[in-house]
Design a protein around this motif. Sequence first.
Motif, PDB file in Angstrom:
ATOM      1  N   VAL A  21       2.182 -17.855   0.275  1.00 12.56           N
ATOM      2  CA  VAL A  21       1.835 -18.105   1.538  1.00 12.56           C
ATOM      3  C   VAL A  21       2.409 -17.516   2.123  1.00 12.56           C
ATOM      4  CG1 VAL A  21       1.635 -19.781   3.076  1.00 12.56           C
ATOM      5  CG2 VAL A  21       0.399 -20.240   0.660  1.00 12.56           C
ATOM      6  N   LEU A  22       3.429 -17.088   2.069  1.00 12.47           N
ATOM      7  CA  LEU A  22       4.492 -16.704   3.235  1.00 12.47           C
ATOM      8  C   LEU A  22       4.100 -14.808   2.713  1.00 12.47           C
ATOM      9  CD1 LEU A  22       6.523 -16.210   5.911  1.00 12.47           C
ATOM     10  CD2 LEU A  22       7.975 -16.534   4.104  1.00 12.47           C
ATOM     11  N   ARG A  23       4.365 -14.471   1.134  1.00 11.49           N
ATOM     12  CA  ARG A  23       4.050 -12.686   1.131  1.00 11.49           C
ATOM     13  C   ARG A  23       2.629 -13.238   1.635  1.00 11.49           C
ATOM     14  NH1 ARG A  23       7.832 -10.843  -1.593  1.00 11.49           N
ATOM     15  NH2 ARG A  23       8.477  -9.188  -0.434  1.00 11.49           N
ATOM     16  N   THR A  24       1.769 -13.259   1.762  1.00  6.93           N
ATOM     17  CA  THR A  24       0.057 -13.463   1.953  1.00  6.93           C
ATOM     18  C   THR A  24      -0.165 -13.219   4.181  1.00  6.93           C
ATOM     19  OG1 THR A  24      -0.917 -14.846  -0.022  1.00  6.93           O
ATOM     20  CG2 THR A  24      -2.482 -14.481   1.459  1.00  6.93           C
ATOM     21  N   ALA A  25       0.483 -13.687   4.415  1.00 10.84           N
ATOM     22  CA  ALA A  25       0.775 -14.211   5.515  1.00 10.84           C
ATOM     23  C   ALA A  25       1.394 -12.592   6.196  1.00 10.84           C
ATOM     24  CB  ALA A  25       1.409 -15.032   6.416  1.00 10.84           C
ATOM     25  N   GLU A  26       2.745 -12.048   5.548  1.00 11.92           N
ATOM     26  CA  GLU A  26       3.110 -10.467   5.493  1.00 11.92           C
ATOM     27  C   GLU A  26       2.015  -9.826   5.462  1.00 11.92           C
ATOM     28  OE1 GLU A  26       7.763 -11.917   4.401  1.00 11.92           O
ATOM     29  OE2 GLU A  26       5.918 -10.774   2.202  1.00 11.92           O
ATOM     30  N   ARG A  31      -1.855  -5.813   7.803  1.00 12.60           N
ATOM     31  CA  ARG A  31      -3.095  -4.951   7.591  1.00 12.60           C
ATOM     32  C   ARG A  31      -3.989  -5.159   8.776  1.00 12.60           C
ATOM     33  NH1 ARG A  31      -1.620  -1.701   3.724  1.00 12.60           N
ATOM     34  NH2 ARG A  31      -2.343  -1.506   1.455  1.00 12.60           N
ATOM     35  N   GLY A  32      -3.377  -5.590   9.565  1.00 14.53           N
ATOM     36  CA  GLY A  32      -3.975  -5.792  11.242  1.00 14.53           C
ATOM     37  C   GLY A  32      -4.803  -6.637  11.407  1.00 14.53           C
ATOM     38  N   HIS A  33      -4.630  -8.084  10.592  1.00  6.93           N
ATOM     39  CA  HIS A  33      -5.689  -8.636  10.958  1.00  6.93           C
ATOM     40  C   HIS A  33      -4.751 -10.039  11.398  1.00  6.93           C
ATOM     41  CE1 HIS A  33      -8.075  -7.571   7.722  1.00  6.93           C
ATOM     42  NE2 HIS A  33      -6.925  -7.285   7.024  1.00  6.93           N
ATOM     43  N   GLN A  34      -5.549 -11.701  11.310  1.00 12.63           N
ATOM     44  CA  GLN A  34      -4.471 -12.398  12.093  1.00 12.63           C
ATOM     45  C   GLN A  34      -4.396 -13.849  11.897  1.00 12.63           C
ATOM     46  OE1 GLN A  34      -5.723 -12.245  16.255  1.00 12.63           O
ATOM     47  NE2 GLN A  34      -7.046 -10.680  15.621  1.00 12.63           N
ATOM     48  N   PRO A  35      -3.348 -14.152  10.713  1.00 15.79           N
ATOM     49  CA  PRO A  35      -3.441 -15.223  10.442  1.00 15.79           C
ATOM     50  C   PRO A  35      -2.628 -16.426  11.021  1.00 15.79           C
ATOM     51  CG  PRO A  35      -1.490 -13.977   9.337  1.00 15.79           C
ATOM     52  CD  PRO A  35      -1.837 -13.050  10.818  1.00 15.79           C
ATOM     53  N   GLY A 185       1.726 -11.288  -6.545  1.00  8.24           N
ATOM     54  CA  GLY A 185       2.826 -10.401  -6.743  1.00  8.24           C
ATOM     55  C   GLY A 185       4.056 -10.020  -7.187  1.00  8.24           C
ATOM     56  N   VAL A 186       5.038  -9.575  -7.007  1.00  5.29           N
ATOM     57  CA  VAL A 186       6.794  -9.316  -7.809  1.00  5.29           C
ATOM     58  C   VAL A 186       6.772  -8.118  -6.780  1.00  5.29           C
ATOM     59  CG1 VAL A 186       6.541  -8.664  -9.244  1.00  5.29           C
ATOM     60  CG2 VAL A 186       8.255  -9.377  -9.236  1.00  5.29           C
ATOM     61  N   ASP A 187       8.281  -8.373  -5.529  1.00  5.38           N
ATOM     62  CA  ASP A 187       9.792  -7.135  -5.359  1.00  5.38           C
ATOM     63  C   ASP A 187       9.967  -7.196  -6.196  1.00  5.38           C
ATOM     64  OD1 ASP A 187      10.485  -5.411  -3.950  1.00  5.38           O
ATOM     65  OD2 ASP A 187      10.828  -7.166  -2.191  1.00  5.38           O
ATOM     66  N   SER A 188       9.617  -5.533  -7.132  1.00  2.00           N
ATOM     67  CA  SER A 188      10.127  -4.823  -7.617  1.00  2.00           C
ATOM     68  C   SER A 188      10.772  -3.680  -7.164  1.00  2.00           C
ATOM     69  CB  SER A 188       8.873  -4.194  -8.902  1.00  2.00           C
ATOM     70  OG  SER A 188       8.585  -2.663  -7.576  1.00  2.00           O
ATOM     71  N   LEU A 189      11.418  -4.040  -6.087  1.00  2.00           N
ATOM     72  CA  LEU A 189      12.711  -3.093  -5.342  1.00  2.00           C
ATOM     73  C   LEU A 189      13.901  -4.420  -5.747  1.00  2.00           C
ATOM     74  CD1 LEU A 189      11.269  -0.899  -2.764  1.00  2.00           C
ATOM     75  CD2 LEU A 189      12.062  -0.728  -4.655  1.00  2.00           C
ATOM     76  N   ALA A 350      10.960  -2.762 -21.186  1.00  2.00           N
ATOM     77  CA  ALA A 350       9.069  -2.595 -21.316  1.00  2.00           C
ATOM     78  C   ALA A 350       9.094  -3.884 -20.475  1.00  2.00           C
ATOM     79  CB  ALA A 350       9.244  -3.641 -22.859  1.00  2.00           C
ATOM     80  N   GLY A 351       9.729  -5.113 -20.219  1.00  2.00           N
ATOM     81  CA  GLY A 351       9.221  -6.080 -19.453  1.00  2.00           C
ATOM     82  C   GLY A 351       9.134  -5.541 -17.546  1.00  2.00           C
ATOM     83  N   ARG A 352       9.771  -4.823 -17.202  1.00  2.00           N
ATOM     84  CA  ARG A 352       9.813  -4.221 -16.461  1.00  2.00           C
ATOM     85  C   ARG A 352       8.600  -3.194 -16.600  1.00  2.00           C
ATOM     86  NH1 ARG A 352      12.097  -3.458 -11.070  1.00  2.00           N
ATOM     87  NH2 ARG A 352      12.078  -1.600 -10.749  1.00  2.00           N
ATOM     88  N   GLY A 353       8.617  -2.394 -17.282  1.00  4.95           N
ATOM     89  CA  GLY A 353       7.933  -1.407 -16.869  1.00  4.95           C
ATOM     90  C   GLY A 353       6.302  -2.808 -16.960  1.00  4.95           C
ATOM     91  N   ASP A 354       5.617  -3.369 -17.296  1.00  5.54           N
ATOM     92  CA  ASP A 354       4.706  -4.014 -17.345  1.00  5.54           C
ATOM     93  C   ASP A 354       4.533  -4.327 -15.815  1.00  5.54           C
ATOM     94  OD1 ASP A 354       4.040  -4.012 -19.830  1.00  5.54           O
ATOM     95  OD2 ASP A 354       4.230  -6.215 -20.394  1.00  5.54           O
ATOM     96  N   VAL A 355       5.293  -4.896 -14.900  1.00  6.38           N
ATOM     97  CA  VAL A 355       5.662  -5.584 -13.955  1.00  6.38           C
ATOM     98  C   VAL A 355       5.975  -4.908 -12.319  1.00  6.38           C
ATOM     99  CG1 VAL A 355       6.450  -7.590 -14.861  1.00  6.38           C
ATOM    100  CG2 VAL A 355       7.508  -6.105 -13.789  1.00  6.38           C
ATOM    101  N   THR A 356       6.176  -3.463 -12.698  1.00 11.92           N
ATOM    102  CA  THR A 356       6.633  -2.636 -10.906  1.00 11.92           C
ATOM    103  C   THR A 356       5.016  -2.473 -10.801  1.00 11.92           C
ATOM    104  OG1 THR A 356       6.233  -0.326 -12.919  1.00 11.92           O
ATOM    105  CG2 THR A 356       8.536  -1.710 -12.678  1.00 11.92           C
ATOM    106  N   ALA A 357       3.887  -2.273 -11.336  1.00 19.20           N
ATOM    107  CA  ALA A 357       2.756  -2.173 -10.256  1.00 19.20           C
ATOM    108  C   ALA A 357       2.461  -3.672  -9.495  1.00 19.20           C
ATOM    109  CB  ALA A 357       1.655  -1.048 -10.720  1.00 19.20           C
ATOM    110  N   ARG A 358       2.688  -4.714 -10.067  1.00 19.72           N
ATOM    111  CA  ARG A 358       2.217  -5.746  -9.400  1.00 19.72           C
ATOM    112  C   ARG A 358       1.838  -6.070  -7.679  1.00 19.72           C
ATOM    113  NH1 ARG A 358       3.662  -9.572 -14.922  1.00 19.72           N
ATOM    114  NH2 ARG A 358       1.966  -8.283 -16.668  1.00 19.72           N
ATOM    115  N   THR A 359       3.094  -5.575  -7.354  1.00 18.34           N
ATOM    116  CA  THR A 359       3.310  -5.002  -6.021  1.00 18.34           C
ATOM    117  C   THR A 359       2.906  -6.332  -5.070  1.00 18.34           C
ATOM    118  OG1 THR A 359       1.798  -3.525  -5.006  1.00 18.34           O
ATOM    119  CG2 THR A 359       4.399  -3.000  -6.000  1.00 18.34           C
ATOM    120  N   TRP A 360       3.472  -6.875  -4.593  1.00 18.75           N
ATOM    121  CA  TRP A 360       2.080  -7.752  -3.518  1.00 18.75           C
ATOM    122  C   TRP A 360       1.798  -7.169  -2.095  1.00 18.75           C
ATOM    123  CZ3 TRP A 360       2.491 -12.794  -3.462  1.00 18.75           C
ATOM    124  CH2 TRP A 360       3.398 -13.760  -4.175  1.00 18.75           C
ATOM    125  N   GLU A 361       1.610  -6.220  -2.408  1.00 21.55           N
ATOM    126  CA  GLU A 361       1.073  -4.983  -1.261  1.00 21.55           C
ATOM    127  C   GLU A 361      -0.313  -4.303  -2.523  1.00 21.55           C
ATOM    128  OE1 GLU A 361       0.766  -0.959   0.830  1.00 21.55           O
ATOM    129  OE2 GLU A 361       1.684  -0.578  -0.690  1.00 21.55           O
TER     130      GLU A 361
END
Length: 417
Positions: A21-26, A31-35, A185-189, A350-361
């Motif tokens: 929920v926190l990441r969704t609100a962020e 993106r300019g919306h008002q949660p 999503g996941v924060d891969s940084l 291989a696992g890291r390669g699978d998830v790096t594109a699954r960003t919260w963005e």
Amino acid sequence: MRVAIVTESFPPEVNGVAHSVLRTAEHLVRRGHQPLVITPAPARGSSSPEHTFGPGAADLPVVRIPSVPLPGYPQVRLALPSSRLGAALAAHRPDLVHLASPFILGARGIAQATRLGLPSVAVYQTDLAGYAQAYRIGGGLGAAAAWQRIRTIHRAATRTLAPSTPAAQDLTAHGVPRVHLWPRGVDSLRFHPRHRDQALRRALAPGGEVLVGYVGRLAPEKRVDLLAGVAALPGVRLVVIGDGPSAGALRELLPGAVFLGRRTGAELARCYASFDLFVHTGPLETFCQTIQEAMASGVAVVGPAAGGPLDLIGHRRTGLLVAPRDQRAVTEAVAELAADPQRRAAYGQAGRGDVTARTWEAMGDLLLRHYAEAVAEHHGTPVRYDAAPPAPAQPVEELPAPVAPVEHPAPVEEQAV
């Protein structure tokens, strides 16, 4: 868009619902919306920090509803009946209501959304029927009653979002309509192999043991007790991160394990990256964010062949899937990988390669597409959405057939998942 997020959990609580929920609100703010977040109040004395999202960004408005602790599990708060919910919705004038893991407060939220004629998106995230069985609530009737409540809430929503293929199929099988996929999503940084800390490893494993980590709530439904065999393996040091009602009993059951309590932020990321292997034992996960965070950290994983882990773990490619609720299977899988550092490294890469594109963005933009489609469906108008999503919304009818979980214990080498 003006979006009201009605959630059963929010920081300072630490769990999957609160985090997503926190990441969704962020993302909505970026993106300019008002949660607006509406959530049960935390325990008295808990800090409820304001959340800001960058220089010049306003605080995220949060309305906290009076609450009481769940008997036997005080970390979970149950919202009391209150006029604050209706007043908050009326004041915010949302275009859409987002219901996060709705059950108590969420049931009131969907009733208010229906009364106000608002479109709604219900996000399924917790296997409440499985929890009813794990806690022996009403015997078999507890699970049936939980599914009845889930159906009532989700049928009233414009659409339901499931975090994984097995969760979507479970919802559909129990009569929930209009189910679509929305993974997490996941924060891969933040979760990155570069955070591996040799000093921390020496402190946790002074004898050079293989570090096997678990991260999550310490509660009956997580079945952390299945790690008893892992804790006894020679040359292995089990590290347990988390807190919950089972903490005391688990310390007695796993005397050789290191219990670090709750860890967050950079400290948690350092722990993940310092593991040699990550293991999760909960058979009721609709997604399992900790597995995804371990994969982003470049760590091989072991998890149950049930629920969300089936979508995350590539068996014998990024880790091992084992029979759920089977202590021997967990122990043998960990022992197999503990003895093979080259395979652990290959699985981790291989696992890291699978998830790096699954960003919260990326997942946040997909959620915005679901919002736009839900509003259009509600009002009977064409979808008008400018941002290109990472993938089209996928109705559950188009999902592949479910992968059957392993029902009978079998050696890891023989499991076909």
